[in-house]
Design a protein around this motif. Sequence first.
Motif, PDB file in Angstrom:
ATOM      1  N   GLY A 130     -14.487  40.114   0.932  1.00  0.00           N
ATOM      2  CA  GLY A 130     -14.615  38.700   1.062  1.00  0.00           C
ATOM      3  C   GLY A 130     -15.093  37.971  -0.616  1.00  0.00           C
ATOM      4  O   GLY A 130     -15.350  38.945  -1.252  1.00  0.00           O
ATOM      5  N   ALA A 131     -14.947  36.878  -0.667  1.00  0.00           N
ATOM      6  CA  ALA A 131     -15.305  36.252  -2.036  1.00  0.00           C
ATOM      7  C   ALA A 131     -16.681  35.463  -1.688  1.00  0.00           C
ATOM      8  O   ALA A 131     -16.338  34.034  -1.514  1.00  0.00           O
ATOM      9  CB  ALA A 131     -13.962  35.078  -2.374  1.00  0.00           C
ATOM     10  N   PRO A 132     -17.832  36.050  -2.359  1.00  0.00           N
ATOM     11  CA  PRO A 132     -18.890  35.389  -1.819  1.00  0.00           C
ATOM     12  C   PRO A 132     -19.250  34.303  -2.839  1.00  0.00           C
ATOM     13  O   PRO A 132     -19.315  34.769  -4.261  1.00  0.00           O
ATOM     14  CB  PRO A 132     -19.828  36.721  -1.732  1.00  0.00           C
ATOM     15  CG  PRO A 132     -19.582  37.544  -2.586  1.00  0.00           C
ATOM     16  CD  PRO A 132     -17.843  37.408  -2.427  1.00  0.00           C
ATOM     17  N   ALA A 133     -19.628  33.165  -2.518  1.00  0.00           N
ATOM     18  CA  ALA A 133     -20.226  32.112  -3.752  1.00  0.00           C
ATOM     19  C   ALA A 133     -21.554  32.388  -3.766  1.00  0.00           C
ATOM     20  O   ALA A 133     -22.160  32.988  -2.893  1.00  0.00           O
ATOM     21  CB  ALA A 133     -19.797  30.810  -2.980  1.00  0.00           C
ATOM     22  N   PRO A 134     -22.340  32.052  -4.852  1.00  0.00           N
ATOM     23  CA  PRO A 134     -21.553  31.303  -5.873  1.00  0.00           C
ATOM     24  C   PRO A 134     -21.044  32.468  -6.940  1.00  0.00           C
ATOM     25  O   PRO A 134     -20.597  32.273  -8.116  1.00  0.00           O
ATOM     26  CB  PRO A 134     -22.857  30.640  -6.619  1.00  0.00           C
ATOM     27  CG  PRO A 134     -23.801  31.539  -6.303  1.00  0.00           C
ATOM     28  CD  PRO A 134     -23.639  32.128  -4.941  1.00  0.00           C
ATOM     29  N   LEU A 135     -21.271  33.639  -6.769  1.00  0.00           N
ATOM     30  CA  LEU A 135     -20.954  34.812  -7.765  1.00  0.00           C
ATOM     31  C   LEU A 135     -19.485  34.760  -7.895  1.00  0.00           C
ATOM     32  O   LEU A 135     -18.824  34.829  -8.998  1.00  0.00           O
ATOM     33  CB  LEU A 135     -21.131  36.078  -7.169  1.00  0.00           C
ATOM     34  CG  LEU A 135     -22.769  36.564  -7.070  1.00  0.00           C
ATOM     35  CD1 LEU A 135     -23.020  37.628  -6.271  1.00  0.00           C
ATOM     36  CD2 LEU A 135     -23.294  36.557  -8.564  1.00  0.00           C
ATOM     37  N   ILE A 136     -18.715  34.256  -6.866  1.00  0.00           N
ATOM     38  CA  ILE A 136     -17.157  33.946  -6.922  1.00  0.00           C
ATOM     39  C   ILE A 136     -17.016  32.350  -6.488  1.00  0.00           C
ATOM     40  O   ILE A 136     -17.071  32.126  -5.336  1.00  0.00           O
ATOM     41  CB  ILE A 136     -16.498  35.005  -5.964  1.00  0.00           C
ATOM     42  CG1 ILE A 136     -16.534  36.362  -6.080  1.00  0.00           C
ATOM     43  CG2 ILE A 136     -14.926  34.566  -6.139  1.00  0.00           C
ATOM     44  CD1 ILE A 136     -16.299  36.923  -7.516  1.00  0.00           C
ATOM     45  N   PRO A 137     -17.118  31.789  -7.428  1.00  0.00           N
ATOM     46  CA  PRO A 137     -16.990  30.268  -7.317  1.00  0.00           C
ATOM     47  C   PRO A 137     -15.785  29.727  -6.394  1.00  0.00           C
ATOM     48  O   PRO A 137     -14.979  30.624  -6.538  1.00  0.00           O
ATOM     49  CB  PRO A 137     -17.137  29.652  -8.473  1.00  0.00           C
ATOM     50  CG  PRO A 137     -17.506  30.509  -9.597  1.00  0.00           C
ATOM     51  CD  PRO A 137     -17.191  32.030  -8.862  1.00  0.00           C
ATOM     52  N   ALA A 138     -15.943  28.565  -5.755  1.00  0.00           N
ATOM     53  CA  ALA A 138     -14.596  28.517  -4.976  1.00  0.00           C
ATOM     54  C   ALA A 138     -13.553  28.200  -5.834  1.00  0.00           C
ATOM     55  O   ALA A 138     -12.235  28.586  -5.013  1.00  0.00           O
ATOM     56  CB  ALA A 138     -15.124  26.970  -4.077  1.00  0.00           C
ATOM     57  N   GLU A 139     -13.568  27.678  -6.905  1.00  0.00           N
ATOM     58  CA  GLU A 139     -12.315  27.593  -7.702  1.00  0.00           C
ATOM     59  C   GLU A 139     -11.679  28.866  -8.169  1.00  0.00           C
ATOM     60  O   GLU A 139     -10.636  28.852  -8.637  1.00  0.00           O
ATOM     61  CB  GLU A 139     -12.672  26.599  -8.838  1.00  0.00           C
ATOM     62  CG  GLU A 139     -13.434  27.022  -9.619  1.00  0.00           C
ATOM     63  CD  GLU A 139     -15.078  26.493  -9.392  1.00  0.00           C
ATOM     64  OE1 GLU A 139     -16.008  26.768 -10.306  1.00  0.00           O
ATOM     65  OE2 GLU A 139     -15.389  26.340  -8.291  1.00  0.00           O
ATOM     66  N   HIS A 140     -12.295  29.893  -8.105  1.00  0.00           N
ATOM     67  CA  HIS A 140     -11.895  31.330  -8.621  1.00  0.00           C
ATOM     68  C   HIS A 140     -11.713  32.148  -7.293  1.00  0.00           C
ATOM     69  O   HIS A 140     -11.262  33.234  -7.582  1.00  0.00           O
ATOM     70  CB  HIS A 140     -12.982  31.566  -9.511  1.00  0.00           C
ATOM     71  CG  HIS A 140     -12.507  32.876 -10.094  1.00  0.00           C
ATOM     72  ND1 HIS A 140     -11.460  33.043 -11.038  1.00  0.00           N
ATOM     73  CD2 HIS A 140     -12.953  34.439  -9.960  1.00  0.00           C
ATOM     74  CE1 HIS A 140     -11.336  34.407 -11.512  1.00  0.00           C
ATOM     75  NE2 HIS A 140     -12.043  35.231 -10.570  1.00  0.00           N
TER      76      HIS A 140
END
Length: 418
Positions: free
Chosen positions: A261-271
């Motif tokens: 998965g794409a965990p925020a904030p390490l992977i911001p929503a826009e990225h």
Amino acid sequence: MPSAVRFGVNYTPSQGWFHHWLDFDLDAVRADLDSIAALGLDHIRVFPLWPYFQPDRALIRPRAVEQLVRLVDAAAERGLDVNVDGLQGHLSSFDFLPAWTRTWHRRNLFTDPEVLEGQATYLRTLAAALADRPNFLGMTLGNEVNQFSAGPHPDPDRATADEIDAWLTRMLTACEKGAPGKLHLHAEYDATWYQDDMPFTPAQAARHGALTAVHSWVFNGTAQRHGRTSVPTEHHAAYLIELSKAWADDPHRPVWLQEVGAPAPLIPAEHAAAFTEATVSHALDCPDLWGITWWCSHDVSRDLADFPELEYTLGLLTNDRRPKDIARSLAGAARDHTYAPAPRTTALAVPADPAARSRCAPGGDVFDAFFRLTADGARPTTVLDSRAADPAHLAARGITEVVTSDQVLHPTRGGTRT
């Protein structure tokens, strides 16, 4: 020749999260499944909560089992296959264990004879209830059950590697008795590959069950150390896939990227969409990949309290079932990919000793060497140091070059690559 790779999602109900089993609403489930099927995915992984299904060691609630069967049938109507996790276990920072294993009835999850019998009966019952469903893939024993067996869990159920080996054998046998011939497996979080004192070992992960499952989360120190667009972050899932192969006895054992998965904030929503595209692309460059199952389907509702912040936004779809950019990225990959990866001929030697697993973790020399090779375009895989000079093993896997981390990171000290 190109072959098929499965694309799916871990199903998180949009209404009530996994507590939906307490107020099961088949119409809401159908609407969720419609939104998943619309993305072009082909399977889901579902999570009965163990205390809700088996609140007493001698009581497996028939209505709960019936509701699970109805969910699987609803998935079939939408062209979705289903994998079922049994011993839930641990989800999104919460533990769900039945009262007959805790506090005044505290008994070890992995060694107590009565607990083992209760677990085996439960897994066999769920598997048997679904055995005749053609869209039932099989059972996963539980979600990251290894987190109960060692630190950093605040109250671990300690066990030895031999005791875990016996537990895995017994539980997988129970699943097979319930649903013979299905795809039964177990799945742990990455401490199995990275934590020196974890009694769930890499060899168990790569040799027990129908295939190997890996769970890739870059909040494990990878993104913190290297940044969101770095080679280690975007290739972390591929690394775990290839790392798992070092311990497999079958040179072409399938590997399932069962959670990523794409965990925020390490992977911001826009990225998140770009991270998804990169992660999936690199995973598809790994031979013997069974499938990719994203975490997760729907966002957790903000009406629910006490989740870690990142858990609220991991969904491909919003809580009201609208697809996000990340959903479109995964749907595009599922629709347009071609899977025909070339063999990975360069292998990095990794320690066979499970007490040295931390060398493979973020910050370890094996981890750093793998990504140095990746950045150089070498497309590495891994091999146990105990097999690095076995010509039959290397040939079976198509490996023509073996290197050590010292040779990669310190070429003037460690000698040249051969």
